[in-house]
Design a protein around this motif. Sequence first.
Motif, PDB file in Angstrom:
ATOM      1  N   ASP A 139       0.843  -1.188   0.000  1.00 47.88           N
ATOM      2  CA  ASP A 139       0.000   0.000   0.000  1.00 47.88           C
ATOM      3  C   ASP A 139       0.883   1.245   0.000  1.00 47.88           C
ATOM      4  O   ASP A 139       1.753   1.401   0.863  1.00 47.88           O
ATOM      5  CB  ASP A 139      -0.901   0.025   1.227  1.00 47.88           C
ATOM      6  N   LEU A 140       0.647   2.120  -0.972  1.00 49.33           N
ATOM      7  CA  LEU A 140       1.358   3.388  -1.064  1.00 49.33           C
ATOM      8  C   LEU A 140       0.368   4.504  -0.783  1.00 49.33           C
ATOM      9  O   LEU A 140      -0.727   4.526  -1.358  1.00 49.33           O
ATOM     10  CB  LEU A 140       1.953   3.582  -2.465  1.00 49.33           C
ATOM     11  N   SER A 141       0.744   5.446   0.067  1.00 54.29           N
ATOM     12  CA  SER A 141      -0.145   6.585   0.339  1.00 54.29           C
ATOM     13  C   SER A 141       0.690   7.846   0.498  1.00 54.29           C
ATOM     14  O   SER A 141       1.889   7.795   0.798  1.00 54.29           O
ATOM     15  CB  SER A 141      -0.991   6.343   1.588  1.00 54.29           C
ATOM     16  N   LEU A 142       0.036   8.965   0.297  1.00 51.33           N
ATOM     17  CA  LEU A 142       0.671  10.259   0.491  1.00 51.33           C
ATOM     18  C   LEU A 142      -0.413  11.317   0.615  1.00 51.33           C
ATOM     19  O   LEU A 142      -1.571  11.094   0.265  1.00 51.33           O
ATOM     20  CB  LEU A 142       1.624  10.589  -0.654  1.00 51.33           C
ATOM     21  N   TRP A 143      -0.007  12.487   1.110  1.00 48.96           N
ATOM     22  CA  TRP A 143      -0.861  13.664   1.128  1.00 48.96           C
ATOM     23  C   TRP A 143      -0.344  14.630   0.071  1.00 48.96           C
ATOM     24  O   TRP A 143       0.868  14.760  -0.129  1.00 48.96           O
ATOM     25  CB  TRP A 143      -0.834  14.320   2.503  1.00 48.96           C
ATOM     26  N   TYR A 144      -1.279  15.312  -0.618  1.00 46.54           N
ATOM     27  CA  TYR A 144      -0.837  16.178  -1.711  1.00 46.54           C
ATOM     28  C   TYR A 144      -1.799  17.356  -1.891  1.00 46.54           C
ATOM     29  O   TYR A 144      -2.973  17.318  -1.497  1.00 46.54           O
ATOM     30  CB  TYR A 144      -0.748  15.381  -3.019  1.00 46.54           C
ATOM     31  N   LYS A 145      -1.266  18.430  -2.521  1.00 47.45           N
ATOM     32  CA  LYS A 145      -2.038  19.550  -3.051  1.00 47.45           C
ATOM     33  C   LYS A 145      -1.635  19.705  -4.505  1.00 47.45           C
ATOM     34  O   LYS A 145      -0.454  19.556  -4.844  1.00 47.45           O
ATOM     35  CB  LYS A 145      -1.735  20.837  -2.270  1.00 47.45           C
ATOM     36  N   SER A 146      -2.594  20.038  -5.385  1.00 47.46           N
ATOM     37  CA  SER A 146      -2.268  20.080  -6.811  1.00 47.46           C
ATOM     38  C   SER A 146      -3.048  21.182  -7.505  1.00 47.46           C
ATOM     39  O   SER A 146      -4.225  21.411  -7.219  1.00 47.46           O
ATOM     40  CB  SER A 146      -2.614  18.731  -7.463  1.00 47.46           C
ATOM     41  N   THR A 147      -2.359  21.871  -8.427  1.00 48.03           N
ATOM     42  CA  THR A 147      -3.018  22.880  -9.259  1.00 48.03           C
ATOM     43  C   THR A 147      -3.177  22.416 -10.703  1.00 48.03           C
ATOM     44  O   THR A 147      -3.629  23.190 -11.543  1.00 48.03           O
ATOM     45  CB  THR A 147      -2.213  24.194  -9.253  1.00 48.03           C
ATOM     46  N   THR A 148      -2.786  21.152 -11.000  1.00 44.72           N
ATOM     47  CA  THR A 148      -2.880  20.626 -12.362  1.00 44.72           C
ATOM     48  C   THR A 148      -3.555  19.256 -12.356  1.00 44.72           C
ATOM     49  O   THR A 148      -3.305  18.454 -11.441  1.00 44.72           O
ATOM     50  CB  THR A 148      -1.480  20.502 -13.010  1.00 44.72           C
ATOM     51  N   PRO A 149      -4.401  19.001 -13.355  1.00 47.26           N
ATOM     52  CA  PRO A 149      -4.971  17.656 -13.449  1.00 47.26           C
ATOM     53  C   PRO A 149      -3.985  16.634 -14.004  1.00 47.26           C
ATOM     54  O   PRO A 149      -4.255  15.436 -13.999  1.00 47.26           O
ATOM     55  CB  PRO A 149      -6.147  17.848 -14.409  1.00 47.26           C
ATOM     56  N   ASP A 150      -2.838  17.128 -14.464  1.00 43.68           N
ATOM     57  CA  ASP A 150      -1.875  16.263 -15.149  1.00 43.68           C
ATOM     58  C   ASP A 150      -0.809  15.784 -14.173  1.00 43.68           C
ATOM     59  O   ASP A 150       0.363  16.198 -14.223  1.00 43.68           O
ATOM     60  CB  ASP A 150      -1.255  16.998 -16.328  1.00 43.68           C
ATOM     61  N   ALA A 151      -1.225  14.921 -13.267  1.00 45.56           N
ATOM     62  CA  ALA A 151      -0.323  14.351 -12.278  1.00 45.56           C
ATOM     63  C   ALA A 151      -0.756  12.918 -11.998  1.00 45.56           C
ATOM     64  O   ALA A 151      -1.944  12.622 -11.921  1.00 45.56           O
ATOM     65  CB  ALA A 151      -0.335  15.171 -10.988  1.00 45.56           C
ATOM     66  N   SER A 152       0.218  12.036 -11.855  1.00 44.28           N
ATOM     67  CA  SER A 152      -0.111  10.638 -11.591  1.00 44.28           C
ATOM     68  C   SER A 152       0.908  10.038 -10.642  1.00 44.28           C
ATOM     69  O   SER A 152       2.066  10.480 -10.586  1.00 44.28           O
ATOM     70  CB  SER A 152      -0.157   9.834 -12.892  1.00 44.28           C
ATOM     71  N   LEU A 153       0.498   9.025  -9.910  1.00 47.44           N
ATOM     72  CA  LEU A 153       1.395   8.297  -9.034  1.00 47.44           C
ATOM     73  C   LEU A 153       2.107   7.245  -9.879  1.00 47.44           C
ATOM     74  O   LEU A 153       1.461   6.392 -10.493  1.00 47.44           O
ATOM     75  CB  LEU A 153       0.631   7.655  -7.879  1.00 47.44           C
ATOM     76  N   THR A 154       3.433   7.317  -9.922  1.00 44.32           N
ATOM     77  CA  THR A 154       4.242   6.515 -10.836  1.00 44.32           C
ATOM     78  C   THR A 154       5.169   5.605 -10.042  1.00 44.32           C
ATOM     79  O   THR A 154       5.739   6.010  -9.030  1.00 44.32           O
ATOM     80  CB  THR A 154       5.064   7.428 -11.760  1.00 44.32           C
ATOM     81  N   SER A 201       4.338  11.968 -10.685  1.00 38.80           N
ATOM     82  CA  SER A 201       4.780  12.571 -11.941  1.00 38.80           C
ATOM     83  C   SER A 201       3.900  13.779 -12.250  1.00 38.80           C
ATOM     84  O   SER A 201       2.670  13.678 -12.240  1.00 38.80           O
ATOM     85  CB  SER A 201       4.682  11.571 -13.092  1.00 38.80           C
ATOM     86  N   VAL A 202       4.520  14.912 -12.546  1.00 32.73           N
ATOM     87  CA  VAL A 202       3.802  16.107 -12.984  1.00 32.73           C
ATOM     88  C   VAL A 202       4.106  16.273 -14.471  1.00 32.73           C
ATOM     89  O   VAL A 202       5.268  16.405 -14.855  1.00 32.73           O
ATOM     90  CB  VAL A 202       4.251  17.347 -12.197  1.00 32.73           C
ATOM     91  N   TYR A 203       3.065  16.249 -15.306  1.00 36.49           N
ATOM     92  CA  TYR A 203       3.296  16.292 -16.751  1.00 36.49           C
ATOM     93  C   TYR A 203       2.424  17.335 -17.448  1.00 36.49           C
ATOM     94  O   TYR A 203       2.132  17.243 -18.639  1.00 36.49           O
ATOM     95  CB  TYR A 203       3.088  14.905 -17.379  1.00 36.49           C
ATOM     96  N   GLY A 204       2.034  18.357 -16.683  1.00 33.38           N
ATOM     97  CA  GLY A 204       1.317  19.499 -17.234  1.00 33.38           C
ATOM     98  C   GLY A 204       1.750  20.749 -16.495  1.00 33.38           C
ATOM     99  O   GLY A 204       2.411  20.689 -15.445  1.00 33.38           O
ATOM    100  N   VAL A 205       1.395  21.890 -17.026  1.00 35.37           N
ATOM    101  CA  VAL A 205       1.749  23.146 -16.357  1.00 35.37           C
ATOM    102  C   VAL A 205       0.978  23.247 -15.044  1.00 35.37           C
ATOM    103  O   VAL A 205      -0.244  23.110 -15.010  1.00 35.37           O
ATOM    104  CB  VAL A 205       1.447  24.354 -17.266  1.00 35.37           C
ATOM    105  N   GLY A 206       1.700  23.485 -13.976  1.00 33.85           N
ATOM    106  CA  GLY A 206       1.113  23.558 -12.647  1.00 33.85           C
ATOM    107  C   GLY A 206       2.041  22.930 -11.634  1.00 33.85           C
ATOM    108  O   GLY A 206       3.162  22.516 -11.949  1.00 33.85           O
ATOM    109  N   SER A 207       1.581  22.850 -10.398  1.00 33.50           N
ATOM    110  CA  SER A 207       2.432  22.344  -9.325  1.00 33.50           C
ATOM    111  C   SER A 207       1.716  21.265  -8.524  1.00 33.50           C
ATOM    112  O   SER A 207       0.487  21.233  -8.455  1.00 33.50           O
ATOM    113  CB  SER A 207       2.852  23.474  -8.390  1.00 33.50           C
ATOM    114  N   VAL A 208       2.526  20.392  -7.919  1.00 34.50           N
ATOM    115  CA  VAL A 208       2.036  19.389  -6.986  1.00 34.50           C
ATOM    116  C   VAL A 208       2.941  19.417  -5.767  1.00 34.50           C
ATOM    117  O   VAL A 208       4.176  19.336  -5.894  1.00 34.50           O
ATOM    118  CB  VAL A 208       2.021  17.981  -7.599  1.00 34.50           C
ATOM    119  N   THR A 209       2.346  19.552  -4.595  1.00 34.59           N
ATOM    120  CA  THR A 209       3.076  19.525  -3.326  1.00 34.59           C
ATOM    121  C   THR A 209       2.714  18.240  -2.597  1.00 34.59           C
ATOM    122  O   THR A 209       1.517  17.921  -2.451  1.00 34.59           O
ATOM    123  CB  THR A 209       2.715  20.739  -2.466  1.00 34.59           C
TER     124      THR A 209
END
Length: 831
Positions: A139-154, A201-209
């Motif tokens: 099981d992999l888990s994390l907490w995140y904030k994102s301004t882009t829909p183009d993000a995936s867990l890789t 992975s962030v693959y669009g303009v925007g940020s993920v924390t």
Amino acid sequence: MHSTLFSSTRRSRPRLSPRTSGRPRTPRPARRRGATALLGVGALTAGLLLALPPGTATAAPNLVTNPGFEQSGTGDMPECWTEGGWGDNDFTFETVADAHSGTKAMKVDITRRTDGDRKALITENADCAPTVTEDRQYDLSLWYKSTTPDASLTLFRKDAEGGWQYWTDLKTLPVSGTYARTEVRTPPVPPGTEQISWGVSVYGVGSVTTDDHVMEEVPPPVVGPDCTGTAEECEDGSWEVLPTKNPVRSMHSVVLHNGKVLLIAGSGNDPEKFDAGTFSTALYDPEDGSYKDIPTPKDMFCAGHVQLKDGKVLVMSGTQGYPTADGTVGYQGYKDSYVFDPATEAYTKTNDMNDGHWYPSATIMGDGDVLSFGGLREDSTGSVTAERWSAEQNQWLPTAEVNQTWSYWGLYPAMILMQDGRLFYSGSHTFGNGTPGTGASFYDYDANTITDVPGLQNKDERDQSVSVLLPPAQDQKVLTMGGGNVDSNPEANRLTDIVDLKEANPAYRNGPLLPQGEVDLGDGKVDQTGAQGKMYGSAVLLPDGKVLESGGALHNRANPVYESSLFDPATETFDAVSTDPEERGYHSSAFLLPDGRVMTNGDNPGDGSWNHDVSVYSPPYLFKGERPKITSVIDKEWTYGDVQRITVDKPIAKAQLIRPAAVTHSSDPNQRSVDLPLTVDGDNIDLNVTANPNLAPPGWYMLFATDANGVPSVARWVKLGGPAALAKDAPSAHVHDFAGDPAESPKKPAARKDSVPVAPQISGCDRHYGSADVCVPTTFPDTVAPATKERCTWLKDNGYGPLEVNGQEDPLRLDPNDDGRACGKADLRRR
């Protein structure tokens, strides 16, 4: 493919190439049957996601070192964390105080992007990357904030032989302005995996924390009974020959989204029906075993076909004319095209193609368009005209609007859509030799280039071999099996080849030899020996992640092979299973039914006969306990990057979309199985749909849910695509840099030409003897001496009756007394 690692930077970087080692590896030994429940799940299946309340404590230890970035490293990144990514983009990696807990979090920001991605990953070394156990899940888990829909867990994995390489994307992360928690369970760890690394992975303009990463080992699931059938059924499955025969000579089989099967015959390789204009199609209903006659407007014998995104079937070209009796003119293909509508159960004519294409390819693309190549024109020459069906315009585009290489791809070339939109020609084809060069290649439609792919064994003996994109489609591996050559007519081979399209410079490597069964050489079944394999085989993707290969023959339209086996992509091994009792050679089909069984039909040996018996195979998983049931599908209209909810009646371990078959001549390049990572809340299961339409082209799919014992549900039908996929806030496709650095140079288009010459006897049949549906081989097997008596004995042993000689020529010396009848008594007395 492994992550590219480098120091923090705020400027654009050139495209880098993080890829898998191309070193060949030998197949790993087969596991003992029944060893563990996870073996039935498959090593690269989508995992189980658990939806836990925020802050829920678990007993398993956290395997991530420095999960909240609190410990500083020796460079700009925190201890045990490294920058990764590739492509042309402007980006920053920054440790920020905006933490979910503690004092630090990691922010990855892309401000300009042409291609590629950026990701903060667990450092790929012995001290930081968690050690894992084969077949276990985590099981992999994390907490995140994102301004882009183009993000995936890789997810990445370290293979004992291949080193660090990309494994899979598990899910797309929705945009979230405040901290949100996501949790995903990995697929079962593949054989040979030592450690894993992961991140967003962030693959669009925007940020993920991101912050507070957790990785916990999952206890093995409790499994059901080992066997609920006979011991033989649980080991090998079972075949049944249905009591009702197929009423048509169908060599085209298409599973429709209403569960019925379209069986297209046209003239059925019967020149008398062609001359009479009697063309047939049947619609088979597995629910009651009935067949319905469908009016057929033209001879669709040896057409191409593909399922469109709306569920209709596009049927292209067919037979305009049979070969002439004197052998001077071969088969001819027409330009006509039709659409079959499952709702009205009728054909409707479309606009014409730009050229004739008898035996064309047909591949649906990520945008719903269809590309088609090869085949024979109206004058029997080879077509070099590429065709494109526009999903938007619902018609074939003019030649001037379609990129052209003016290349002849042969007959039924197996063109498989890759995750980046290119086509991979696997080397499987029909009749004669492979294409010039290595026999396999990439075709980049946008760049309009062809690049050779090396490594295919015996490329000129892969005539009517079979190729499949192995499950899951996310793995981008292709398996090619068997084949022969109707021109030289050798014994069909046992060769298999595997290519990993995730590698930077993909090349086929040798796979395990096909298992051997029995072969009928004309006087009953005997064991195969030496290098004897099969051509005309079939391959079917199963919902447990394995591949059924079955049927085939040893020579050109002669000597059926009785052998079936299951190929396991995780171990790259074959397991011989129960065998179809019926002959399944030329013009046979095999395909998956929505209930998880496999149906086979057809066989058209050289004597012109046809096998109307239908067989159904129940794989071993149908004898391994009670099947899970999908009790509801909340929405049957799915979009890319979507989350869709289903309910089930018992725990499941994975879910997958399997594209329904559209198969002919051992070829179905659109066949694929796409994993769906799960989010679980009791009996409610949320399915995470890929954002990449090149992995799962739009259209109808069979949705299977499979338990930890490898037992699948009966499929439910869902339609993938839809206008919402084009919304501004919809996620983009996470397209990886696979196959991005081939050693061979791309080839630009050739000079424009109308066609290429093709021998009238391309099918390996000498038309000087018998009618057009009879195939006297132009080259007899090596075991047959080149003398009248021996050749006539072979023809008799293989079911050929009296044969008239067409015209005055007798190239095979079957009529030495020149009475116009081959292999008469007087002929046998002559040498």
